[in-house]
Motif scaffolding. Structure first.
Motif, PDB file in Angstrom:
ATOM      1  N   ILE A   1       0.839  -1.201   0.000  1.00  0.00           N
ATOM      2  CA  ILE A   1       0.000   0.000   0.000  1.00  0.00           C
ATOM      3  C   ILE A   1       0.874   1.253   0.000  1.00  0.00           C
ATOM      4  O   ILE A   1       0.571   2.241  -0.685  1.00  0.00           O
ATOM      5  CB  ILE A   1      -0.952  -0.027   1.204  1.00  0.00           C
ATOM      6  CG1 ILE A   1      -1.947  -1.197   1.056  1.00  0.00           C
ATOM      7  CG2 ILE A   1      -1.704   1.294   1.342  1.00  0.00           C
ATOM      8  CD1 ILE A   1      -2.792  -1.457   2.274  1.00  0.00           C
ATOM      9  N   GLN A   2       1.985   1.236   0.764  1.00  0.00           N
ATOM     10  CA  GLN A   2       2.928   2.361   0.748  1.00  0.00           C
ATOM     11  C   GLN A   2       3.420   2.642  -0.668  1.00  0.00           C
ATOM     12  O   GLN A   2       3.508   3.800  -1.096  1.00  0.00           O
ATOM     13  CB  GLN A   2       4.147   2.042   1.620  1.00  0.00           C
ATOM     14  CG  GLN A   2       4.004   2.287   3.104  1.00  0.00           C
ATOM     15  CD  GLN A   2       5.287   1.931   3.824  1.00  0.00           C
ATOM     16  OE1 GLN A   2       5.641   0.757   3.931  1.00  0.00           O
ATOM     17  NE2 GLN A   2       5.990   2.920   4.306  1.00  0.00           N
ATOM     18  N   ILE A   3       3.775   1.569  -1.381  1.00  0.00           N
ATOM     19  CA  ILE A   3       4.335   1.731  -2.726  1.00  0.00           C
ATOM     20  C   ILE A   3       3.261   2.220  -3.695  1.00  0.00           C
ATOM     21  O   ILE A   3       3.529   3.046  -4.580  1.00  0.00           O
ATOM     22  CB  ILE A   3       4.973   0.403  -3.188  1.00  0.00           C
ATOM     23  CG1 ILE A   3       6.148   0.049  -2.272  1.00  0.00           C
ATOM     24  CG2 ILE A   3       5.455   0.505  -4.630  1.00  0.00           C
ATOM     25  CD1 ILE A   3       6.569  -1.402  -2.336  1.00  0.00           C
ATOM     26  N   GLU A   4       2.039   1.723  -3.538  1.00  0.00           N
ATOM     27  CA  GLU A   4       0.925   2.243  -4.347  1.00  0.00           C
ATOM     28  C   GLU A   4       0.796   3.754  -4.168  1.00  0.00           C
ATOM     29  O   GLU A   4       0.688   4.520  -5.137  1.00  0.00           O
ATOM     30  CB  GLU A   4      -0.385   1.586  -3.921  1.00  0.00           C
ATOM     31  CG  GLU A   4      -0.552   0.149  -4.374  1.00  0.00           C
ATOM     32  CD  GLU A   4      -1.787  -0.500  -3.769  1.00  0.00           C
ATOM     33  OE1 GLU A   4      -2.571   0.203  -3.096  1.00  0.00           O
ATOM     34  OE2 GLU A   4      -1.960  -1.723  -3.950  1.00  0.00           O
ATOM     35  N   GLU A   5       0.770   4.198  -2.904  1.00  0.00           N
ATOM     36  CA  GLU A   5       0.601   5.625  -2.616  1.00  0.00           C
ATOM     37  C   GLU A   5       1.774   6.433  -3.151  1.00  0.00           C
ATOM     38  O   GLU A   5       1.598   7.549  -3.657  1.00  0.00           O
ATOM     39  CB  GLU A   5       0.439   5.824  -1.109  1.00  0.00           C
ATOM     40  CG  GLU A   5      -0.869   5.247  -0.570  1.00  0.00           C
ATOM     41  CD  GLU A   5      -0.965   5.293   0.939  1.00  0.00           C
ATOM     42  OE1 GLU A   5       0.069   5.579   1.589  1.00  0.00           O
ATOM     43  OE2 GLU A   5      -2.066   5.036   1.470  1.00  0.00           O
ATOM     44  N   LEU A   6       2.995   5.882  -3.039  1.00  0.00           N
ATOM     45  CA  LEU A   6       4.176   6.545  -3.587  1.00  0.00           C
ATOM     46  C   LEU A   6       4.009   6.805  -5.084  1.00  0.00           C
ATOM     47  O   LEU A   6       4.231   7.924  -5.572  1.00  0.00           O
ATOM     48  CB  LEU A   6       5.405   5.670  -3.339  1.00  0.00           C
ATOM     49  CG  LEU A   6       6.601   5.863  -4.275  1.00  0.00           C
ATOM     50  CD1 LEU A   6       7.337   7.139  -3.913  1.00  0.00           C
ATOM     51  CD2 LEU A   6       7.540   4.671  -4.241  1.00  0.00           C
TER      52      LEU A   6
END
Length: 488
Positions: free
Chosen positions: A455-460
């Motif tokens: 999810i962090q990488i999606e948001e990034l």
């Protein structure tokens, strides 16, 4: 029905000072289709291996079933696949294997080929089918999706949904939702078991986190108010007590009584403050927060960064990709999709300039700076600091990114060969995020990566909007970040 009972389990690896599990107790019903979730390094695979009896531990684990573990280690893979399957079946009727393979959409002809010639997806399906046919065994399935394309993941999820029971470790949200009915979550400070799938657990977790944050905010206000009241009351008491000895004091007994009363009130306020602090300390222990990640994507001076025209790729004379054409423009986030062996990784390698036999035209713009994440992590060995220096990375930035992805400081001093598969993938992700580039080529960047980090990488990606071409079979990730889908 029987139970797997875990009582007061404590475990840490030899030479480590940090316990993976500390005095945890819970029960699992062997009729459940149980998903096992938690961040990388929390002990998911370790727990499965504890069930298998591979490590010594404190506490007790009691059960009345025999465990099997996937991925299953195959000796002499050059043997015929049917021979390997029959060895796993251990006397079970082999004709049932053909039925299982049809459910998994695998042609039975694979049984008459050497196991070593099967694709990773075919191996996964054959081994799962054989292991589920073993009598009186309970299957522990550790990350089966890492070599499966999207369609294969859907097929395997449907297959598992039809099975009676298992424990499944996976970081693919859609896959978990498709086949489990209970979930065990290894949190920061405890272990929870809930009925439902991953989405229902995530919703419950979100509600619990929101409640604890609101309670934390309310208690912080109470503590500030009580602290101010205690200071005021204590100050009043001191001033009243001091007034007994002044020239104008007229009733020292009354003043002393009033001072004692104020002091008692101050103690009551202090006790209430301590109770509030103790209540506050029980909150937020399992709150898994994730700091925002960022990257420095360079702005290329031309609109078109790369072109693929009429590309065809063959392996051993067998065509896998034919007449493929697409253009990479600034701001594109292109997902290459297709079955295993369709040539997705080869397309990325050609964009990197690697020499792979092909026909057609693949060209990257002159002066283009590319950052890549390869699929394989097995080459990551040795000291992490030496690796950082060899790649010319900013050590502080690199480690800060890893810390944001829940990489403990203890891991920095380990040899990279000791890291888990998910932690190795995070090393490659951090390396790419440290690199300023015009184009990012990522080949299955989420393999073994925990869900919160996904999810962090999606948001990034959604916030920084880099130009990308990527291969990723996580359907939730792909649907959120891709601006174009290129089928192979």
């Amino acid at each position: 029905m029987s139970l797997i009972s875990v009582s007061h389990l404590t475990f840490c690896y030899e030479g480590s000072f940090d316990n993976i599990f500390e005095d945890v107790s819970f029960q699992i019903d062997t009729d459940w289709k149980l998903g096992l979730t938690g961040r990388n390094g929390r002990g998911k695979t370790t727990f499965l291996k504890l069930l298998m009896g591979q490590y010594e531990y404190k506490g007790t684990i009691s059960h009345s079933v025999r465990f099997d573990y996937f991925p299953f280690e195959v000796s002499q893979p050059e043997r015929m696949t049917l021979d390997i399957a029959e060895e796993i079946l251990d006397g079970a009727e082999s004709w049932r294997l053909f039925r299982e393979l049809s459910l998994l959409e695998v042609d039975s002809e694979v049984l008459y080929r050497p196991f070593s010639t099967l694709s990773q997806g075919e191996r996964t399906k054959v081994l799962l089918a054989a292991l589920f046919l073993r009598e009186n065994n309970f299957l522990l399935i550790d990350e089966p999706t890492n070599h499966l394309d999207q369609h294969a993941r859907q097929v395997v999820a449907e297959y598992l949904k039809g099975k009676r029971s298992f424990i499944l470790v996976s970081h693919d949200r859609a896959f978990l939702d498709g086949c489990i009915d209970h979930i065990l979550s290894i949190n920061r400070c405890n272990i929870e078991v809930q009925r439902g799938n991953f989405s229902s657990w995530q919703e419950n977790k979100h509600r619990q986190d929101q409640f604890e944050m609101q309670e934390n905010e309310r208690l912080q206000k109470d503590i500030r108010r009580l602290s101010a009241a205690a200071r005021r009351t204590s100050g009043w008491s001191d001033r009243v007590e001091a007034s007994k000895y002044g020239e104008d004091a007229f009733d020292k007994g009354y003043i002393g009584h009033k001072s004692a009363k104020m002091m008692k009130r101050a103690k009551v306020i202090a006790r209430r403050q301590q109770e509030a602090l103790e209540q506050k300390s029980s909150l937020l222990k399992n709150l898994d927060t994730s700091e925002s990640l960022s990257l420095k994507n360079l702005d290329f001076h031309k609109k078109v960064l790369a072109q693929v025209q009429d590309l065809s790729i063959s392996y051993d004379g067998r065509p896998v990709t034919e007449h493929l054409s697409f253009t990479v423009e600034r701001g594109d986030r292109i997902a290459l999709v297709g079955k295993n062996g369709a040539g997705k990784s080869s397309v990325l390698k050609l964009l990197l300039g690697q020499d792979i036999p092909h026909t057609g035209h693949v060209a990257a713009a002159q002066g283009l700076v590319i950052s890549c994440i390869p699929q394989d992590t097995s080459y990551l060995q040795g000291d992490l600091r030496e690796y950082i220096e060899s790649q010319g990375l900013d050590e502080s930035l690199f480690k800060a990114i890893l810390r944001k992805m829940d990489f403990s400081r203890e891991q920095f001093s380990k040899g990279m060969e000791q890291l888990s598969a998910g932690q190795k993938k995070k090393v490659l992700l951090a390396q790419s995020l440290c690199q300023e580039a015009h184009l990012y080529l990522w080949d299955e960047p989420l393999n073994y990566i925990d869900i919160l980090s996904r999810i962090q990488i999606e948001e990034l990606i959604l916030n920084c909007r880099p130009t990308m071409v990527f291969v990723e079979h996580d359907a939730a990730f792909q649907s959120k970040v891709a601006t174009k889908i290129i089928p192979l």
